[in-house]
Design an enzyme around this catalytic site. Sequence first.
Site, PDB file in Angstrom:
ATOM      1  N   SER A 113       0.854  -1.199   0.000  1.00 25.42           N
ATOM      2  CA  SER A 113       0.000   0.000   0.000  1.00 25.42           C
ATOM      3  C   SER A 113       0.882   1.239   0.000  1.00 25.42           C
ATOM      4  O   SER A 113       1.646   1.466   0.941  1.00 25.42           O
ATOM      5  CB  SER A 113      -0.887   0.005   1.241  1.00 25.42           C
ATOM      6  OG  SER A 113      -1.397   1.311   1.427  1.00 25.42           O
ATOM      7  N   ASP A 141      -6.711  -6.372   4.564  1.00 25.45           N
ATOM      8  CA  ASP A 141      -6.084  -5.046   4.563  1.00 25.45           C
ATOM      9  C   ASP A 141      -6.053  -4.455   5.973  1.00 25.45           C
ATOM     10  O   ASP A 141      -7.102  -4.165   6.542  1.00 25.45           O
ATOM     11  CB  ASP A 141      -6.881  -4.137   3.623  1.00 25.45           C
ATOM     12  CG  ASP A 141      -6.264  -2.755   3.449  1.00 25.45           C
ATOM     13  OD1 ASP A 141      -5.161  -2.517   3.959  1.00 25.45           O
ATOM     14  OD2 ASP A 141      -6.916  -1.919   2.777  1.00 25.45           O
ATOM     15  N   GLY A 191       1.216  -2.002   4.232  1.00 30.61           N
ATOM     16  CA  GLY A 191       1.711  -0.639   4.065  1.00 30.61           C
ATOM     17  C   GLY A 191       2.935  -0.388   4.916  1.00 30.61           C
ATOM     18  O   GLY A 191       4.070  -0.409   4.433  1.00 30.61           O
ATOM     19  N   MET A 247      -8.882   8.214  -0.141  1.00 31.86           N
ATOM     20  CA  MET A 247      -9.688   8.646   1.019  1.00 31.86           C
ATOM     21  C   MET A 247     -10.149  10.081   0.802  1.00 31.86           C
ATOM     22  O   MET A 247      -9.388  10.918   0.309  1.00 31.86           O
ATOM     23  CB  MET A 247      -8.845   8.590   2.295  1.00 31.86           C
ATOM     24  CG  MET A 247      -8.221   7.237   2.572  1.00 31.86           C
ATOM     25  SD  MET A 247      -7.435   7.199   4.175  1.00 31.86           S
ATOM     26  CE  MET A 247      -6.570   5.627   4.085  1.00 31.86           C
ATOM     27  N   MET A 295     -11.452  -5.551   5.784  1.00 29.87           N
ATOM     28  CA  MET A 295     -10.614  -4.634   6.566  1.00 29.87           C
ATOM     29  C   MET A 295     -10.307  -5.272   7.918  1.00 29.87           C
ATOM     30  O   MET A 295     -11.222  -5.690   8.627  1.00 29.87           O
ATOM     31  CB  MET A 295     -11.343  -3.307   6.805  1.00 29.87           C
ATOM     32  CG  MET A 295     -11.490  -2.404   5.608  1.00 29.87           C
ATOM     33  SD  MET A 295      -9.958  -1.933   4.771  1.00 29.87           S
ATOM     34  CE  MET A 295      -8.967  -1.250   6.096  1.00 29.87           C
ATOM     35  N   HIS A 323      -1.367  -1.472  -4.048  1.00 29.36           N
ATOM     36  CA  HIS A 323      -2.619  -1.063  -3.403  1.00 29.36           C
ATOM     37  C   HIS A 323      -2.646   0.455  -3.282  1.00 29.36           C
ATOM     38  O   HIS A 323      -1.724   1.064  -2.747  1.00 29.36           O
ATOM     39  CB  HIS A 323      -2.706  -1.736  -2.036  1.00 29.36           C
ATOM     40  CG  HIS A 323      -4.009  -1.569  -1.336  1.00 29.36           C
ATOM     41  ND1 HIS A 323      -5.147  -2.272  -1.675  1.00 29.36           N
ATOM     42  CD2 HIS A 323      -4.369  -0.776  -0.296  1.00 29.36           C
ATOM     43  CE1 HIS A 323      -6.141  -1.925  -0.870  1.00 29.36           C
ATOM     44  NE2 HIS A 323      -5.694  -1.004  -0.019  1.00 29.36           N
ATOM     45  N   ASP A 331      -4.748   3.578  -1.957  1.00 32.16           N
ATOM     46  CA  ASP A 331      -5.807   3.957  -1.012  1.00 32.16           C
ATOM     47  C   ASP A 331      -6.332   5.354  -1.301  1.00 32.16           C
ATOM     48  O   ASP A 331      -5.597   6.341  -1.179  1.00 32.16           O
ATOM     49  CB  ASP A 331      -5.264   3.912   0.416  1.00 32.16           C
ATOM     50  CG  ASP A 331      -5.101   2.493   0.928  1.00 32.16           C
ATOM     51  OD1 ASP A 331      -6.062   1.717   0.846  1.00 32.16           O
ATOM     52  OD2 ASP A 331      -3.989   2.165   1.402  1.00 32.16           O
ATOM     53  N   GLY A 381      -0.474   1.810   9.561  1.00 29.98           N
ATOM     54  CA  GLY A 381       0.247   1.613  10.821  1.00 29.98           C
ATOM     55  C   GLY A 381      -0.600   1.266  12.027  1.00 29.98           C
ATOM     56  O   GLY A 381      -0.144   1.369  13.157  1.00 29.98           O
ATOM     57  N   MET A 417     -12.159   4.607  -0.378  1.00 29.01           N
ATOM     58  CA  MET A 417     -12.744   4.885   0.941  1.00 29.01           C
ATOM     59  C   MET A 417     -13.376   6.272   0.855  1.00 29.01           C
ATOM     60  O   MET A 417     -12.887   7.251   1.419  1.00 29.01           O
ATOM     61  CB  MET A 417     -11.657   4.813   2.017  1.00 29.01           C
ATOM     62  CG  MET A 417     -11.219   3.382   2.295  1.00 29.01           C
ATOM     63  SD  MET A 417      -9.639   3.294   3.143  1.00 29.01           S
ATOM     64  CE  MET A 417      -8.539   3.451   1.743  1.00 29.01           C
ATOM     65  N   HIS A 471      -8.552   1.130  -3.709  1.00 24.72           N
ATOM     66  CA  HIS A 471      -9.462   0.916  -2.578  1.00 24.72           C
ATOM     67  C   HIS A 471     -10.132   2.261  -2.312  1.00 24.72           C
ATOM     68  O   HIS A 471      -9.499   3.169  -1.784  1.00 24.72           O
ATOM     69  CB  HIS A 471      -8.619   0.427  -1.386  1.00 24.72           C
ATOM     70  CG  HIS A 471      -9.370   0.248  -0.117  1.00 24.72           C
ATOM     71  ND1 HIS A 471      -8.718   0.071   1.092  1.00 24.72           N
ATOM     72  CD2 HIS A 471     -10.700   0.215   0.152  1.00 24.72           C
ATOM     73  CE1 HIS A 471      -9.625  -0.061   2.046  1.00 24.72           C
ATOM     74  NE2 HIS A 471     -10.828   0.034   1.512  1.00 24.72           N
TER      75      HIS A 471
HETATM   76  C1  DX5 Z   1      -6.090   1.755   5.793  1.00 22.12           C
HETATM   77  C2  DX5 Z   1      -5.739   1.401   4.376  1.00 22.12           C
HETATM   78  C3  DX5 Z   1      -4.690   0.379   4.280  1.00 22.12           C
HETATM   79  C4  DX5 Z   1      -3.368   0.797   4.872  1.00 22.12           C
HETATM   80  C5  DX5 Z   1      -2.690  -0.411   5.404  1.00 22.12           C
HETATM   81  O1  DX5 Z   1      -7.227   2.515   5.829  1.00 22.12           O
HETATM   82  O2  DX5 Z   1      -6.883   0.902   3.688  1.00 22.12           O
HETATM   83  O3  DX5 Z   1      -4.522  -0.077   2.946  1.00 22.12           O
HETATM   84  O4  DX5 Z   1      -2.517   1.422   3.963  1.00 22.12           O
HETATM   85  O5  DX5 Z   1      -1.560  -0.017   6.108  1.00 22.12           O
HETATM   86  P1  DX5 Z   1      -0.885  -0.968   7.193  1.00 22.12           P
HETATM   87  O6  DX5 Z   1      -0.405  -2.176   6.482  1.00 22.12           O
HETATM   88  O7  DX5 Z   1       0.202  -0.134   7.761  1.00 22.12           O
HETATM   89  O8  DX5 Z   1      -1.952  -1.290   8.226  1.00 22.12           O
HETATM   90 ZN    ZN Z   2      -6.525  -0.117   1.707  1.00 22.43          ZN
END
Ligand code: DX5
Ligand code: ZN
Length: 226
Positions: A12, A179, A201, A41, A141, A37, A39, A149, A72, A70
Amino acid sequence: MQINKMIQIAPSILSADFTKLGEQIEAVETGGAEILHFDVMDGRFVPNITVGLPVLRSVRKKTRLKIDCHLMIVEPSRYAVEFVKAGADMVSVHVEADPHLHRTLMAIKQAGAQAGIAVNPATSLSILEEALPFADFVLLMSVNPGFGGQRFIPSSIEKLRRLKQMIVEKGLRARIEIDGGITKQNIARVVEAGAEIIVAGSAIFDDNKNPSEATKELILAASEWV
Ligand code: DX5
Ligand code: ZN
């Protein structure tokens, strides 16, 4: 013991250093990643704002990896096809954000990408009952979406197993993507529970990490039971 199924790591870029995004993408490709990946948002569906279409277009020019968007965002149906046109190979929309999931999934497929349903940790799997046959993948999720993180929510393992069972019982082919909070320590457990696409990520892009080596280590750890 070796696991006899296709596992794909999807780094990610949320945790990447955006000033050297191109290099970091090359590094994870060298490390064996097959999917990137991405993300998206909007500061409304989740309390954070990240990247959108212009960044996706640039990334698309830079890599041959599959790009997994993804979304969001609220009203994902307004944008899903735009992400396919901008280069996404996979697009997931949150079941919590879209009352017309069938229409959106069909539109994504028609535009030429794989269509996925994303599911928050506190959302029941029963809501997928009717939509599952129309999905190419389900993104489960294992943290609350919004930030990289965070810590893996342990009950996600049991939820993964139930989702896998639902898919098998219905004779469907949807793949499961997990994820959030994936590390070298827990990756084998999510694979064993049914995940086939593993997003990571911070485990790959955190400051002290070499993204290429970290990707290799995750692939290796995924193939071992713990
Ligand atoms: C969180 C994202 C994830 C995120 C994962 O809302 O959808 O894709 O980047 O990051 P880690 O692997 O650090 O949890
Ligand atoms: Zn994601």
